[in-house]
Motif scaffolding. Structure first.
Motif, PDB file in Angstrom:
ATOM      1  N   PRO A 177      49.922  30.967  46.348  1.00 31.09           N
ATOM      2  CA  PRO A 177      50.290  32.358  46.113  1.00 31.09           C
ATOM      3  C   PRO A 177      49.160  33.286  46.563  1.00 31.09           C
ATOM      4  O   PRO A 177      47.990  32.917  46.535  1.00 31.09           O
ATOM      5  CB  PRO A 177      50.488  32.424  44.598  1.00 31.09           C
ATOM      6  CG  PRO A 177      49.696  31.296  44.052  1.00 31.09           C
ATOM      7  CD  PRO A 177      49.710  30.230  45.115  1.00 31.09           C
ATOM      8  N   ALA A 178      49.521  34.495  46.956  1.00 31.35           N
ATOM      9  CA  ALA A 178      48.530  35.461  47.430  1.00 31.35           C
ATOM     10  C   ALA A 178      47.778  36.120  46.271  1.00 31.35           C
ATOM     11  O   ALA A 178      46.761  36.748  46.475  1.00 31.35           O
ATOM     12  CB  ALA A 178      49.209  36.522  48.281  1.00 31.35           C
ATOM     13  N   ARG A 179      48.268  35.968  45.073  1.00 29.36           N
ATOM     14  CA  ARG A 179      47.657  36.632  43.923  1.00 29.36           C
ATOM     15  C   ARG A 179      46.415  35.876  43.448  1.00 29.36           C
ATOM     16  O   ARG A 179      46.256  34.683  43.697  1.00 29.36           O
ATOM     17  CB  ARG A 179      48.664  36.745  42.790  1.00 29.36           C
ATOM     18  CG  ARG A 179      49.111  35.399  42.294  1.00 29.36           C
ATOM     19  CD  ARG A 179      50.241  35.489  41.341  1.00 29.36           C
ATOM     20  NE  ARG A 179      50.611  34.116  40.992  1.00 29.36           N
ATOM     21  CZ  ARG A 179      51.208  33.764  39.923  1.00 29.36           C
ATOM     22  NH1 ARG A 179      51.564  34.669  39.059  1.00 29.36           N
ATOM     23  NH2 ARG A 179      51.500  32.516  39.683  1.00 29.36           N
ATOM     24  N   THR A 180      45.563  36.592  42.736  1.00 33.87           N
ATOM     25  CA  THR A 180      44.368  35.979  42.159  1.00 33.87           C
ATOM     26  C   THR A 180      44.386  36.068  40.638  1.00 33.87           C
ATOM     27  O   THR A 180      43.505  35.528  39.986  1.00 33.87           O
ATOM     28  CB  THR A 180      43.094  36.658  42.682  1.00 33.87           C
ATOM     29  OG1 THR A 180      43.144  38.036  42.342  1.00 33.87           O
ATOM     30  CG2 THR A 180      42.955  36.490  44.178  1.00 33.87           C
ATOM     31  N   VAL A 181      45.384  36.744  40.070  1.00 37.85           N
ATOM     32  CA  VAL A 181      45.499  36.892  38.619  1.00 37.85           C
ATOM     33  C   VAL A 181      46.667  36.027  38.148  1.00 37.85           C
ATOM     34  O   VAL A 181      47.774  36.132  38.669  1.00 37.85           O
ATOM     35  CB  VAL A 181      45.731  38.371  38.219  1.00 37.85           C
ATOM     36  CG1 VAL A 181      45.919  38.496  36.723  1.00 37.85           C
ATOM     37  CG2 VAL A 181      44.579  39.228  38.689  1.00 37.85           C
ATOM     38  N   PHE A 182      46.404  35.177  37.151  1.00 37.57           N
ATOM     39  CA  PHE A 182      47.414  34.273  36.623  1.00 37.57           C
ATOM     40  C   PHE A 182      47.553  34.490  35.121  1.00 37.57           C
ATOM     41  O   PHE A 182      46.577  34.800  34.437  1.00 37.57           O
ATOM     42  CB  PHE A 182      47.036  32.815  36.908  1.00 37.57           C
ATOM     43  CG  PHE A 182      47.030  32.498  38.371  1.00 37.57           C
ATOM     44  CD1 PHE A 182      48.176  32.055  38.993  1.00 37.57           C
ATOM     45  CD2 PHE A 182      45.881  32.664  39.124  1.00 37.57           C
ATOM     46  CE1 PHE A 182      48.183  31.777  40.342  1.00 37.57           C
ATOM     47  CE2 PHE A 182      45.863  32.395  40.476  1.00 37.57           C
ATOM     48  CZ  PHE A 182      47.022  31.950  41.092  1.00 37.57           C
ATOM     49  N   THR A 183      48.753  34.303  34.599  1.00 38.49           N
ATOM     50  CA  THR A 183      49.028  34.505  33.186  1.00 38.49           C
ATOM     51  C   THR A 183      49.023  33.164  32.464  1.00 38.49           C
ATOM     52  O   THR A 183      49.633  32.202  32.933  1.00 38.49           O
ATOM     53  CB  THR A 183      50.399  35.187  32.996  1.00 38.49           C
ATOM     54  OG1 THR A 183      50.393  36.431  33.698  1.00 38.49           O
ATOM     55  CG2 THR A 183      50.710  35.428  31.545  1.00 38.49           C
ATOM     56  N   VAL A 184      48.348  33.124  31.325  1.00 38.67           N
ATOM     57  CA  VAL A 184      48.386  31.946  30.462  1.00 38.67           C
ATOM     58  C   VAL A 184      49.727  32.000  29.741  1.00 38.67           C
ATOM     59  O   VAL A 184      50.090  33.022  29.151  1.00 38.67           O
ATOM     60  CB  VAL A 184      47.225  31.959  29.445  1.00 38.67           C
ATOM     61  CG1 VAL A 184      47.333  30.781  28.489  1.00 38.67           C
ATOM     62  CG2 VAL A 184      45.894  31.939  30.164  1.00 38.67           C
ATOM     63  N   ARG A 185      50.485  30.916  29.799  1.00 38.28           N
ATOM     64  CA  ARG A 185      51.805  30.885  29.181  1.00 38.28           C
ATOM     65  C   ARG A 185      51.702  31.278  27.717  1.00 38.28           C
ATOM     66  O   ARG A 185      50.853  30.760  26.995  1.00 38.28           O
ATOM     67  CB  ARG A 185      52.413  29.489  29.302  1.00 38.28           C
ATOM     68  CG  ARG A 185      53.877  29.420  28.870  1.00 38.28           C
ATOM     69  CD  ARG A 185      54.379  28.005  28.857  1.00 38.28           C
ATOM     70  NE  ARG A 185      53.747  27.185  27.847  1.00 38.28           N
ATOM     71  CZ  ARG A 185      54.025  27.245  26.548  1.00 38.28           C
ATOM     72  NH1 ARG A 185      54.908  28.086  26.100  1.00 38.28           N
ATOM     73  NH2 ARG A 185      53.408  26.455  25.703  1.00 38.28           N
ATOM     74  N   PRO A 186      52.555  32.202  27.256  1.00 36.34           N
ATOM     75  CA  PRO A 186      52.479  32.619  25.853  1.00 36.34           C
ATOM     76  C   PRO A 186      53.051  31.554  24.915  1.00 36.34           C
ATOM     77  O   PRO A 186      53.723  30.628  25.351  1.00 36.34           O
ATOM     78  CB  PRO A 186      53.328  33.889  25.811  1.00 36.34           C
ATOM     79  CG  PRO A 186      54.304  33.726  26.922  1.00 36.34           C
ATOM     80  CD  PRO A 186      53.581  32.935  27.992  1.00 36.34           C
ATOM     81  N   GLY A 187      52.775  31.725  23.639  1.00 42.08           N
ATOM     82  CA  GLY A 187      53.372  30.848  22.639  1.00 42.08           C
ATOM     83  C   GLY A 187      52.423  29.844  22.015  1.00 42.08           C
ATOM     84  O   GLY A 187      52.881  28.853  21.447  1.00 42.08           O
ATOM     85  N   PHE A 188      51.120  30.096  22.090  1.00 40.77           N
ATOM     86  CA  PHE A 188      50.183  29.183  21.455  1.00 40.77           C
ATOM     87  C   PHE A 188      49.830  29.695  20.060  1.00 40.77           C
ATOM     88  O   PHE A 188      49.906  30.888  19.790  1.00 40.77           O
ATOM     89  CB  PHE A 188      48.920  29.023  22.307  1.00 40.77           C
ATOM     90  CG  PHE A 188      49.177  28.305  23.595  1.00 40.77           C
ATOM     91  CD1 PHE A 188      49.386  26.942  23.605  1.00 40.77           C
ATOM     92  CD2 PHE A 188      49.247  28.996  24.786  1.00 40.77           C
ATOM     93  CE1 PHE A 188      49.646  26.270  24.782  1.00 40.77           C
ATOM     94  CE2 PHE A 188      49.501  28.340  25.966  1.00 40.77           C
ATOM     95  CZ  PHE A 188      49.702  26.972  25.967  1.00 40.77           C
ATOM     96  N   GLU A 189      49.439  28.781  19.186  1.00 37.97           N
ATOM     97  CA  GLU A 189      49.113  29.146  17.817  1.00 37.97           C
ATOM     98  C   GLU A 189      47.960  30.136  17.782  1.00 37.97           C
ATOM     99  O   GLU A 189      47.045  30.058  18.585  1.00 37.97           O
ATOM    100  CB  GLU A 189      48.778  27.907  16.992  1.00 37.97           C
ATOM    101  CG  GLU A 189      49.998  27.098  16.663  1.00 37.97           C
ATOM    102  CD  GLU A 189      49.721  25.988  15.674  1.00 37.97           C
ATOM    103  OE1 GLU A 189      48.594  25.878  15.170  1.00 37.97           O
ATOM    104  OE2 GLU A 189      50.655  25.226  15.408  1.00 37.97           O
TER     105      GLU A 189
END
Length: 190
Positions: A149-161
């Protein structure tokens, strides 16, 4: 360190799916019952062709036999976030020894930040890759025949304690601590 996925979120989704299935089934029974009680043939066909009848049938199928087993499976196979001296990775909560997904080395992460999603969406934790990290990702994906992907920002999947705000504080502290100390080698690995 292991941060397990939130069990409460999975249970809430499962309960919501079951309740929505019951509501759709009740609505379908109500519409079909009204069609049977109506002696007029036109009314019967109109009820069967009504969009609410088809929407409730689709809701029963989607949230019942499809949604409930998938949510039960997801609840039983919760994901976890694994923080090691080398980096950040994900795995199934019960499979802590193996089955890890793509580890991101701490040195490839420039930093963590929290962002509120568009139009009131929830708070998310994101990380930015360094230039070296982006290059390493591109090489790794190219080796597997996938375009990076061309992006450099990634999201940590939500839903952790602990929620996303605690996760952001914890990941920021772990990142700073890992960069301050050189990674230790395992005594039995070369």
């Amino acid at each position: 360190m292991v941060i397990p996925g939130s069990r409460l979120r999975g249970v809430a989704a499962l309960v919501g799916s079951v309740l929505f299935t019951v509501v759709c089934a009740s609505l379908l029974v109500f519409f079909l019952r009204s069609a049977v009680l109506a002696a007029d043939a036109e009314q019967w066909w109109a009820t069967l062709l009504h969009p609410v009848t088809w929407a409730s049938l689709a809701g029963i199928v989607f949230f019942g036999p499809v949604g409930v087993p998938l949510l039960i499976r997801r609840l039983l196979r919760r994901e976890a976030l694994v923080l090691s001296p080398r980096g950040l990775s994900g795995c199934r909560y019960r499979d802590l020894g193996g089955g890890q997904t793509g580890e991101v080395p701490w040195s490839d992460i420039a930093g963590f930040e929290g962002r509120r999603g568009p139009r009131g969406a929830g708070f998310t934790v994101q990380y930015t890759l360094t230039a070296e990290g982006q290059a390493r990702l591109q090489r790794s994906l190219a080796a597997h025949g996938t375009r990076a992907p061309a992006r450099t920002v990634f999201t940590v999947r939500p839903g952790f304690e602990g929620g996303p705000r605690r996760l952001l504080a914890f990941l920021t502290a772990a990142h700073a601590s890992a960069l301050a100390q050189p990674p230790r080698q395992h005594p039995f690995r070369a």
